[in-house]
Design an enzyme around this catalytic site. Structure first.
Site, short mmCIF file in Angstrom:
data_model
loop_
_atom_site.label_atom_id
_atom_site.label_comp_id
_atom_site.label_asym_id
_atom_site.label_seq_id
_atom_site.Cartn_x
_atom_site.Cartn_y
_atom_site.Cartn_z
N TYR A 35 -2.20 -0.87 11.05
CA TYR A 35 -2.43 -1.49 9.59
C TYR A 35 -1.43 -0.92 8.41
O TYR A 35 -0.76 -1.74 8.09
CB TYR A 35 -3.72 -0.40 8.61
N SER B 152 0.56 -0.84 -0.31
CA SER B 152 0.55 -0.26 -0.61
C SER B 152 0.64 0.87 -0.21
O SER B 152 1.69 1.40 0.59
CB SER B 152 -0.83 -0.14 0.96
#
Ligand code: NAD
Ligand code: MG
Length: 333
Positions: A238, A225
């Site tokens: 996360y 990501s």
């Protein structure tokens, strides 16, 4: 000029002659044979191709369903066209029911691969649609629901995929948990543990179980990501798992390169998926989702499908330890 250099020059001139000869006959040849194969397509403006913010407020219980999102995400259901790039390959994709995993599953099947997908039992409605789409391509489609936070399940998942597909060449570690928390004080130990188990432990367990089945030429792909490089203040747990994902992609690529197994990753920016509407983003963020990117909108899973294909295909044989970004013009890499 030395004899060797002279030889090389003669060879080079000789092959140039061949190139010129081909060039002289090829326009007519191309016109005859290629016209029907490649209909010209109008240019598409990427800023206008898909919905832009503001989006409607919407919230689903985790893990959420693509089928209940407004607007519905595009996973390439009607648009992805294959050209045999993964003919005969056998792939296992986690989180293959929705989002990037679903886009990859559809694309892989259209490129000629047999595909097994893993997802949570609550996501059966999304998964059924994917299984139908894979079967519509005449490929083997295997549905393997279950919770990746469990090591025994991860081992069984790989074993079941191998036996149903008759082997394994491509492992896509794509499933993840993302829950927004304004403060680190709001992240409980259970929360933290669930995020680590899903995003870090599961790929670790799956890769270990898959490795004995992966022959030279096989590919492992992880979904990282932009959060790995530019972490948001409300995604503390996360974001660190995505940095860990990028790290294992690079270390494993070095370890498995000599065995002929490639390990690469995809780093999406803001993409319109259930992850975001089931606790992954605040309602304020969601309404403006993707609006700050230079393209002015979030990406759709379909727009990343070709990257997952590219990283799995033989013709990207020199790509390993790479992380390909797709984030609408912001972030890294
Ligand atoms: P998604 O919700 O469609 O996919 C995530 C999937 O993870 C779910 O479908 C679910 O099947 C699976 N999953 C979660 N917990 C699980 C568990 N315990 N057991 C089994 N499966 C589980 O969302 P997505 O955005 O397509 O996510 C795919 C990947 O993309 C994730 O790795 C995510 O971190 C990454 N990503 C997403 C974005 C974004 O903006 N959507 C941005 C960057 C990276
Ligand atoms: Mg899902």
């Amino acid at each position: 000029m030395s004899e060797e250099k002279g030889m090389n020059r003669r060879k080079a001139l000789g092959s140039m002659g061949a190139v010129l000869a081909v060039a002289a006959i090829s326009p007519a040849f191309a016109a005859e044979n290629k016209q029907d194969e490649f209909d010209s397509k109008p240019l598409e403006d990427p800023t206008k191709k898909y919905p832009k913010p503001p989006f409607k407020k919407q919230s689903q219980p985790w893990p959420g369903l693509a089928g209940k999102m407004e607007p519905r995400p595009d996973h390439g259901e009607t648009s992805y066209k294959g050209s045999g790039r993964l003919k005969g390959r056998k792939a296992l994709i986690t989180g293959g029911d929705s989002g990037m995993g679903r886009a990859a599953a559809i694309a892989y099947a259209r490129e000629g691969a047999d595909v097994a997908i893993n997802y949570l039992p609550d996501e059966e409605a999304d998964a059924i649609e994917v299984i139908k789409l894979i079967k519509a391509e005449g490929r083997v489609a295997v549905a393997l629901p279950g919770d990746l936070r469990n090591e025994d399940f991860c081992r069984k998942l790989v074993a079941d995929a191998v036996s149903a597909l008759g082997g394994l060449d491509i492992l896509v570690n794509n499933a993840a948990r993302q829950q927004t928390r304004a403060s680190i004080l709001d992240i409980s130990s259970e929360d933290f543990d669930a995020t680590m188990k899903t995003n870090i432990y599961a790929p670790f367990w799956l890769i270990k179980a898959a490795l004995p089945h992966l022959k030279p030429g096989s590919a492992i792909i992880g979904t990282s990501s932009v959060q790995a490089y530019d972490p948001s203040e409300d995604l503390v747990d996360y974001a660190q798992t995505k940095a860990a994902t990028t790290s294992y992609i690079k270390s494993l690529a070095k370890q498995l390169g000599p065995k002929g197994i490639r390990v690469n990753g995809v780093a999406p920016g803001p993409i319109w998926t259930p992850l975001q509407v089931s606790g992954g983003a605040t309602q304020e963020k969601l309404q403006q989702f993707g609006g700050k990117t230079p393209l002015g909108r979030p990406g759709q899973p379909a727009e990343l499908a070709s990257i997952y294909v590219q990283l799995a295909a033989d013709d990207s044989s020199y790509a390993t330890g790479q992380v390909y970004g797709s984030s609408g013009g912001e972030g890294n890499p």
